[in-house]
Structure formats: C-alpha cells, structure tokens
Design an enzyme around this catalytic site. Sequence first.
Site, short mmCIF file in Angstrom:
data_model
loop_
_atom_site.label_atom_id
_atom_site.label_comp_id
_atom_site.label_asym_id
_atom_site.label_seq_id
_atom_site.Cartn_x
_atom_site.Cartn_y
_atom_site.Cartn_z
N ASP A 36 41.09 29.53 39.21
CA ASP A 36 40.54 30.12 40.47
C ASP A 36 41.28 31.39 40.86
O ASP A 36 42.41 31.10 40.82
CB ASP A 36 40.06 29.14 41.42
CG ASP A 36 39.02 29.57 42.41
OD1 ASP A 36 38.44 30.60 42.21
OD2 ASP A 36 38.81 28.92 43.27
N HIS A 53 39.22 38.87 35.83
CA HIS A 53 38.60 37.83 34.77
C HIS A 53 39.44 38.28 33.53
O HIS A 53 39.87 37.49 32.41
CB HIS A 53 37.10 37.67 34.19
CG HIS A 53 36.60 37.01 35.60
ND1 HIS A 53 36.92 36.02 36.35
CD2 HIS A 53 35.26 37.69 36.35
CE1 HIS A 53 36.02 35.88 37.29
NE2 HIS A 53 34.81 36.99 37.34
N LEU A 147 46.94 20.87 19.46
CA LEU A 147 46.57 20.80 20.90
C LEU A 147 44.88 21.30 20.86
O LEU A 147 44.40 21.72 20.00
CB LEU A 147 47.04 22.05 21.70
CG LEU A 147 46.52 22.29 23.00
CD1 LEU A 147 47.43 21.83 24.26
CD2 LEU A 147 46.29 23.80 23.45
N ARG A 200 44.24 23.36 40.40
CA ARG A 200 43.29 24.32 41.14
C ARG A 200 44.28 25.23 41.69
O ARG A 200 45.04 25.21 42.56
CB ARG A 200 42.31 23.76 41.94
CG ARG A 200 41.60 25.01 42.34
CD ARG A 200 40.19 24.52 43.03
NE ARG A 200 39.26 25.66 43.27
CZ ARG A 200 37.86 25.34 43.43
NH1 ARG A 200 37.53 24.20 43.50
NH2 ARG A 200 37.24 26.28 43.47
N SER A 208 34.54 20.91 43.02
CA SER A 208 33.35 22.05 42.58
C SER A 208 32.89 21.79 41.34
O SER A 208 32.76 22.29 40.35
CB SER A 208 34.22 23.40 42.24
OG SER A 208 34.75 24.04 43.41
N GLU A 219 45.50 12.88 39.10
CA GLU A 219 46.33 13.38 40.04
C GLU A 219 45.78 14.70 40.23
O GLU A 219 45.62 15.61 39.29
CB GLU A 219 47.80 13.42 39.66
CG GLU A 219 48.25 12.11 39.37
CD GLU A 219 48.59 11.12 40.75
OE1 GLU A 219 48.36 12.03 41.92
OE2 GLU A 219 48.58 9.98 40.85
C1 FPP Z 1 37.11 31.97 39.27
O1 FPP Z 1 37.62 32.83 39.99
C2 FPP Z 1 37.05 32.15 37.75
C3 FPP Z 1 35.96 31.98 36.79
C4 FPP Z 1 34.77 31.93 37.70
C5 FPP Z 1 36.08 32.43 35.42
C6 FPP Z 1 37.29 31.99 34.90
C7 FPP Z 1 37.43 32.75 33.57
C8 FPP Z 1 38.68 33.22 33.10
C9 FPP Z 1 39.97 32.86 33.39
C10 FPP Z 1 38.55 33.81 31.94
C11 FPP Z 1 38.75 33.03 30.70
C12 FPP Z 1 37.51 32.62 30.00
C13 FPP Z 1 37.09 32.26 28.76
C14 FPP Z 1 35.85 32.19 28.71
C15 FPP Z 1 38.19 31.76 27.91
P1 FPP Z 1 36.79 33.45 40.82
O2 FPP Z 1 35.93 34.65 40.12
O3 FPP Z 1 35.79 32.57 41.61
O4 FPP Z 1 37.81 34.15 41.91
P2 FPP Z 1 37.68 34.36 43.47
O5 FPP Z 1 37.49 33.05 44.07
O6 FPP Z 1 38.90 34.83 43.77
O7 FPP Z 1 36.40 35.52 43.78
#
Ligand code: FPP
Length: 254
Positions: A36, A53, A147, A200, A208, A219
């Site tokens: 996140d 992202h 892995l 997280r 979530s 944990e």
């Molecule tokens: C949450 O951050 C993140 C996501 C919803 C997407 C996670 C995806 C990646 C890290 C890319 C890797 C992906 C793949 C498919 C291998 P957020 O957008 O909710 O951040 P915020 O809470 O700061 O808005």
Amino acid sequence: MVVSPVRDRVSLNSRNAKRREGLPWQVPYHLAIIMDGNGRWAQERGLPRLAGHRAGTENLRRILRACVDFGIKILTIYAFSTENWGRPEPEVRGLMSILERVIDRELADLDRNGVRIRHLGRLEGISPRLQQKIRYAIEKTAHNDRLILNVAFNYGGRAEILDAVRRIIREGIPAERVDEALFSRYLYTAGLPDPDLIVRTSGEVRISNFLLWQGAYAEYYATPTYWPDFDKEELRKAIEHYSRRERRFGRLRQ
Ligand code: FPP
C-alpha cells in the site's frame, strides 16, 4: 481460478525457519504483503498515481530478491483487489498493463531464478489476453520450487470463500465431510501453508479483504513506509519483529 490440491502441493524444503544472511531469528516461511501507499508516494512527488505503481513494481523485484536471500519460501502479494475495479478507469487499465508487462518482461528471469508463479483470485473479469498470459506464466514456472510467488490479482477474501463454498456444493460434498482441512483445499491457496506474517505498508492498519481464512493465526506487521520505499532493511525489521513474537495458535505458553 480452480487449482488442484494434488498438483499444486508444495514440494519445498523443511518448513522450519532458517537462519540466513546472518539473521539470528526465525524467518517466516510464508510472507504476505499488502503493498500500500503507491498513490501517496507519487502524489508527494507531484507525479501521477501510475508512476507510484511503476515504482512499486520496481520495488517488488528488489523484495523478491531479498525474500530469496532471507530464505522465505512463499511470498504472496496483494496486487489488485476485487474492490480496485472501482478506481478510475485509467488507473485500472494501468494496473492491468503493469501485470501484462511484468509477465512479458520478467517471466524468463523469474523462471531462471526458480520462482514459481501462482494466481490467487478470479480470472473472470480480466481481459482474455491477460488471462492467457497469467495461465502461461503459471504453466511455464510450475516446475520451480525456490520461491512461490502468489499474485493476488482480482482477489477478494470473501469472493474466495464464496467460490470455495460454491464448488463444494456443486461437487455434492456431504455437509459432515466439510471440515477446515477440506475447506482449505478449495481455496485459491490449496496445498500451501497459511501465511506466518502479513505486512501492510503505508501506515494503514486494515486487512482489506486479504487472506481472510488463511490469516487466522498470522502475525501482522504495519509500517508507515510507503510500498515503493519498503526496502530490504525494512523487510529485515519486519522479520525481526516477527521473530520476537510468540505464536501460540490459541494455546497456552509451553
Ligand atoms: C495500493 O496502493 C497498491 C495497489 C492497489 C496496487 C499494487 C500494485 C503494485 C505494487 C504493482 C505490482 C503489480 C503487479 C501486478 C505485479 P494505493 O494505490 O492504494 O496507494 P494509496 O493508498 O497511497 O493511494
């Protein structure tokens, strides 16, 4: 996605924690991460959310390597939830194309490095082209056992439980045969041990809809660090924290 419990049974080394890279602690066998904070990471730099992202995807490569170094055997990442469809269309499209690009560009390298890819979630709803790539990535890496990388994509914990219940009913399994062990075999994670540690990032302390069944005795570790900045040192801190906890699984201290 339907997975066969027999075919997907893990053939990994001992489940017991390893002492690797000079770590004096117990290392989780199965680590799960809610990645996140990509959006806030980008906003704080005046960048579009998708840049966050992309930075998060780069970080995933680093963390994968760190997991191998630390002796973690299963990494589950929350990449796209069933709720994420509600985000603005360009962001949804962007996340879909990130997964496509990761498969196109990284699959050979992941395979060479012994990473086995599994998908947790529903394939329905994802474009046929991406579905095909996901299936190909699973097949191509099915023989690897260094892995396991579980990619939770179009994943929801409640949807997973519903999918399991529907399959059990459809297969006509009598109610008295349904116990925890049988039920687990109908989840997307069939054949895999439950996560030991769920991390997280970004300061939120919420589950979530992630691994609702499997996380029963995990944990939890929350850090304010945004996912793109969660580096090997941050992972080491999470492992250290984990190794100090006493896991009793509802029983009393020995
Ligand atoms: C949450 O951050 C993140 C996501 C919803 C997407 C996670 C995806 C990646 C890290 C890319 C890797 C992906 C793949 C498919 C291998 P957020 O957008 O909710 O951040 P915020 O809470 O700061 O808005």
